[in-house]
Structure formats: C-alpha cells, structure tokens
Design an enzyme around this catalytic site. Structure first.
Site, PDB file in Angstrom:
ATOM      1  CG  HIS A  34      -0.417   0.132   2.489  1.00 20.33           C
ATOM      2  ND1 HIS A  34       0.498   0.512   3.566  1.00 20.33           N
ATOM      3  CD2 HIS A  34      -0.232  -1.254   3.089  1.00 20.33           C
ATOM      4  CE1 HIS A  34       1.429   0.317   4.193  1.00 20.33           C
ATOM      5  NE2 HIS A  34       0.491  -0.365   4.148  1.00 20.33           N
ATOM      6  N   GLY A  36       1.982   3.241   2.212  1.00 21.49           N
ATOM      7  CA  GLY A  36       2.638   3.161   3.172  1.00 21.49           C
ATOM      8  C   GLY A  36       4.301   2.114   3.156  1.00 21.49           C
ATOM      9  CG  HIS A  37       4.015  -1.439   1.972  1.00 18.32           C
ATOM     10  ND1 HIS A  37       2.712  -2.085   2.291  1.00 18.32           N
ATOM     11  CD2 HIS A  37       4.750  -2.224   2.945  1.00 18.32           C
ATOM     12  CE1 HIS A  37       2.304  -2.807   3.064  1.00 18.32           C
ATOM     13  NE2 HIS A  37       3.751  -3.062   3.536  1.00 18.32           N
ATOM     14  CD  GLN A  61       6.862 -10.467  11.034  1.00 16.42           C
ATOM     15  OE1 GLN A  61       7.872 -11.056  10.642  1.00 16.42           O
ATOM     16  NE2 GLN A  61       5.986  -8.945  11.024  1.00 16.42           N
ATOM     17  N   GLY A 147       8.862   1.998   8.609  1.00 19.22           N
ATOM     18  CA  GLY A 147       7.803   2.684   8.735  1.00 19.22           C
ATOM     19  C   GLY A 147       7.404   3.028  10.580  1.00 19.22           C
ATOM     20  CE  LYS A 149      -0.405   0.470  10.653  1.00 13.35           C
ATOM     21  NZ  LYS A 149       0.276  -0.870  10.309  1.00 13.35           N
ATOM     22  CD  GLN A 153       8.851  -4.175  11.847  1.00 16.50           C
ATOM     23  OE1 GLN A 153       8.188  -5.622  12.084  1.00 16.50           O
ATOM     24  NE2 GLN A 153       8.721  -3.013  10.853  1.00 16.50           N
ATOM     25  CB  VAL A 176       1.820   6.444   4.506  1.00 16.85           C
ATOM     26  CG1 VAL A 176       0.502   7.133   3.262  1.00 16.85           C
ATOM     27  CG2 VAL A 176       3.216   6.997   4.137  1.00 16.85           C
ATOM     28  CB  SER A 186      -1.026  -5.315   4.576  1.00 17.61           C
ATOM     29  OG  SER A 186      -0.025  -5.142   4.112  1.00 17.61           O
TER      30      SER A 186
HETATM   31  P1  AMP Z   1       5.021  -4.577   6.450  1.00 21.64           P
HETATM   32  O1  AMP Z   1       4.463  -4.968   5.295  1.00 21.64           O
HETATM   33  O2  AMP Z   1       2.947  -4.307   6.979  1.00 21.64           O
HETATM   34  O3  AMP Z   1       5.893  -5.723   7.415  1.00 21.64           O
HETATM   35  O4  AMP Z   1       5.353  -3.639   7.138  1.00 21.64           O
HETATM   36  C1  AMP Z   1       6.701  -2.596   5.678  1.00 21.64           C
HETATM   37  C2  AMP Z   1       6.623  -2.057   6.248  1.00 21.64           C
HETATM   38  O5  AMP Z   1       6.695  -1.026   5.787  1.00 21.64           O
HETATM   39  C3  AMP Z   1       7.944  -1.350   7.689  1.00 21.64           C
HETATM   40  O6  AMP Z   1       8.546  -1.534   7.687  1.00 21.64           O
HETATM   41  C4  AMP Z   1       6.227  -0.721   7.964  1.00 21.64           C
HETATM   42  O7  AMP Z   1       6.636  -0.090   9.482  1.00 21.64           O
HETATM   43  C5  AMP Z   1       6.337  -0.191   7.170  1.00 21.64           C
HETATM   44  N1  AMP Z   1       4.411   0.685   7.026  1.00 21.64           N
HETATM   45  C6  AMP Z   1       4.048  -0.032   7.265  1.00 21.64           C
HETATM   46  N2  AMP Z   1       2.420   0.581   6.722  1.00 21.64           N
HETATM   47  C7  AMP Z   1       2.779   1.906   7.086  1.00 21.64           C
HETATM   48  C8  AMP Z   1       2.293   3.246   6.888  1.00 21.64           C
HETATM   49  N3  AMP Z   1       1.413   3.860   6.354  1.00 21.64           N
HETATM   50  N4  AMP Z   1       3.091   4.035   6.983  1.00 21.64           N
HETATM   51  C9  AMP Z   1       4.566   4.082   6.379  1.00 21.64           C
HETATM   52  N5  AMP Z   1       4.899   3.248   6.755  1.00 21.64           N
HETATM   53  C10 AMP Z   1       4.341   1.991   6.581  1.00 21.64           C
END
Ligand code: AMP
Length: 281
Positions: A34, A36-37, A61, A147, A149, A153, A176, A186
């Site tokens: 999305h 954010g990624h 995890q 992120g 977010k 972590q 984001v 997600s």
């Molecule tokens: P994930 O796929 O959820 O493990 O996220 C992969 C990376 O994207 C991680 O570093 C998250 O912190 C970052 N991320 C997920 N959602 C957001 C968001 N809304 N804004 C910024 N970064 C994000």
C-alpha cells in the site's frame, strides 16, 4: 525488475552489485503493498542505485493463535506496484527457503521487546529481529527502510544493528494515513464497512492526546484516561494496550516530558490495529 526466490541467488546478485560500487537499498515487507510501503520504496529509489524489496510473510513473528494463514497476500498485484515504482529486485523466498529444518538460531533484543506489542504478542519481535537479520545477511543493504507505523519494531531493529555491529543504515519514515487518519496497513483489508468507519478512533484518540499536551497537560494518566474514554465510546473497538512511554527505552512515563511515544493497539472486531505518536516536549 527481477524476482528472486532463492537465498543463494539473491546473495550472489547483491554481492555483484556491491562489487560494482553501487548502493543497495532494502525495503522489507510482508507484501500486500500500500502507499505506506510505497513511500519507503520511493525514498529508497531516491537514495540508492539498486532497490531491493523483500516480500515474505514471516511465520516466526506470528503467534499460534494469530493471523499468519489469513494475512492478505497478492503477489501479482505487489509485483505490478513494485515495477511501477522502479524496484530493481523483489526477493520473495518461501518459508522453507528461509527456515529450512532444522533451524535453531534466533535474535532476541531484550528489554525493548518486552512492553507494548511484545506483551500482547510474545515472541513477535524475536521473529521480526531474526528475519530482518537474515535479510541483512543475504542482501547486505547499505540502507534499509522502515515505517514509523511500527515504531517499536524500528527501535528494536536499530538496537539490533547497533548491538551486533551490522553495517547498515536504518531510515525510519513517517506514517502514511488515509484521509480520515487511519494508518495504512495491509490488515485494514479485513475490516468490514462498519469496522472501517470505527477504525479512525485510534488516530482521533492520538490527536486528542496531542491537543491536551499542547494545552499544557503533562500527567500521562489523565491523557490515557481521556483516550480510553474515547475508544470505549466506539462499540466495535476493544483496547489491547494504551501507553505513554519514553521514546528510547520504552519505559512507562508518569509525566509527558522530553521524547515521548504514545502507542496503542486496538481490536476493531477481529482485526488488531496499531498506531502511535512520537512527541518531543
Ligand atoms: P509490513 O508489510 O506491514 O511488515 O510493513 C513493511 C514496512 O512498511 C514496515 O517497515 C512498516 O513499518 C512500513 N509501513 C507499514 N504501514 C505503513 C504506513 N502506514 N506508513 C509508513 N510505513 C508503513
């Protein structure tokens, strides 16, 4: 853009890129990409000559009762989005490739993994630190992007990199959000219409906390009480945790002073959402 599934192939390619003197950026993800990624990918694209993203829903995890099986996955969609953003290499190993049996080695970042999400998800950060350490060993990026977010972590990864002398720079980028404030995730995919309408309560409660702090409130318990009231007013929401901690050691703070971090996890129906706000007073 190349898609690589084998660790040995990713290692050889990354090594060749390094030998050519090019910088490598890595964006670790669990896919179902999305905005954010994409914000992380865009920053990596600006900073680095070669951009790797990893797409791997990391089984270690997730707890036994968690959503590993139902976590959203759509590799073709992810591939299209990554290609559009100019990603050079997608590393998408299978669970068996990452964790061939027998597998006995894990990375544990003590203390910082205990509070907040660590308390409600025992073993979660052990899985995160282990998979990120493996990704760093395989790809050996110059810069890795995370992120805000997942603020806990990011703090844990920085500690691991420092404590284990890993030669990688960690960049942490802002959250984001949707127009109504909901942090992109997600897992938002799982929300039905009514739940989706309820979900911005996390951000609204953080905004209320920020407003109170701006007006001079410094007692954490007053801020937490007000946030709890707001969230409890939302029928579909159930608080997992709500805490005001310091932004480095993640220890609970009675007063809001210096670098603080307001973090919460809330279940909206069956979906667990997290959000946070980092403040410097
Ligand atoms: P994930 O796929 O959820 O493990 O996220 C992969 C990376 O994207 C991680 O570093 C998250 O912190 C970052 N991320 C997920 N959602 C957001 C968001 N809304 N804004 C910024 N970064 C994000």
């Amino acid at each position: 853009m190349r898609v690589i599934k084998k660790i040995s192939e990713a290692q050889v390619l990354a090594q060749r890129i390094r030998e050519e003197g090019k910088t490598i950026g890595l964006v670790p993800t669990m896919g179902y990409l999305h905005e954010g990624h994409l914000s992380l990918i865009r920053q990596a694209r600006k900073d680095c000559q070669q951009v790797f993203i990893s797409i791997f829903v990391n089984p270690t995890q997730f707890g036994p009762a968690e959503d590993y099986k139902s976590y959203p996955r759509d590799f073709l969609r992810d591939k299209r989005l990554a290609e559009k953003e100019g990603v050079d290499i997608i590393f998408a190993p299978s669970p068996g490739e990452m964790y061939p049996a027998p597998f006995h080695t894990f990375v544990e970042v003590e203390k910082l993994s205990e509070p907040l999400c660590g308390r409600s998800r025992p073993g979660h950060f052990r899985g995160v630190a282990t998979v990120v350490a493996k990704l760093f060993n395989i790809i050996r990026p110059h810069i890795a992007y995370f992120g805000q977010k997942d603020a806990q972590q990011a703090i844990i990864i920085k500690r691991m990199v420092h404590d284990l002398d890993m030669d990688v720079e960690i960049e942490v980028l802002p959250i984001v959000r949707e127009k109504d404030g909901l942090a992109l995730s997600s897992r938002n995919q799982h929300l039905n219409e009514a739940e989706r309408r309820a979900a911005p309560i996390l951000y609204k409660s953080l905004q209320e906390a920020e407003r109170m702090i701006k007006l001079g409130e410094r007692q954490s318990r007053n801020i937490i009480r007000r946030m709890e009231e707001m969230i409890k007013g939302e029928n579909l929401a159930k608080i997992d945790y709500l805490a005001i901690v310091d932004g480095e050691a993640l220890k609970e703070r009675e007063r809001v002073e210096g670098k603080v971090f307001i973090a919460l996890a809330v279940r909206i129906g069956k979906t667990r959402l997290i959000d946070n706000l980092m403040l410097e007073i």
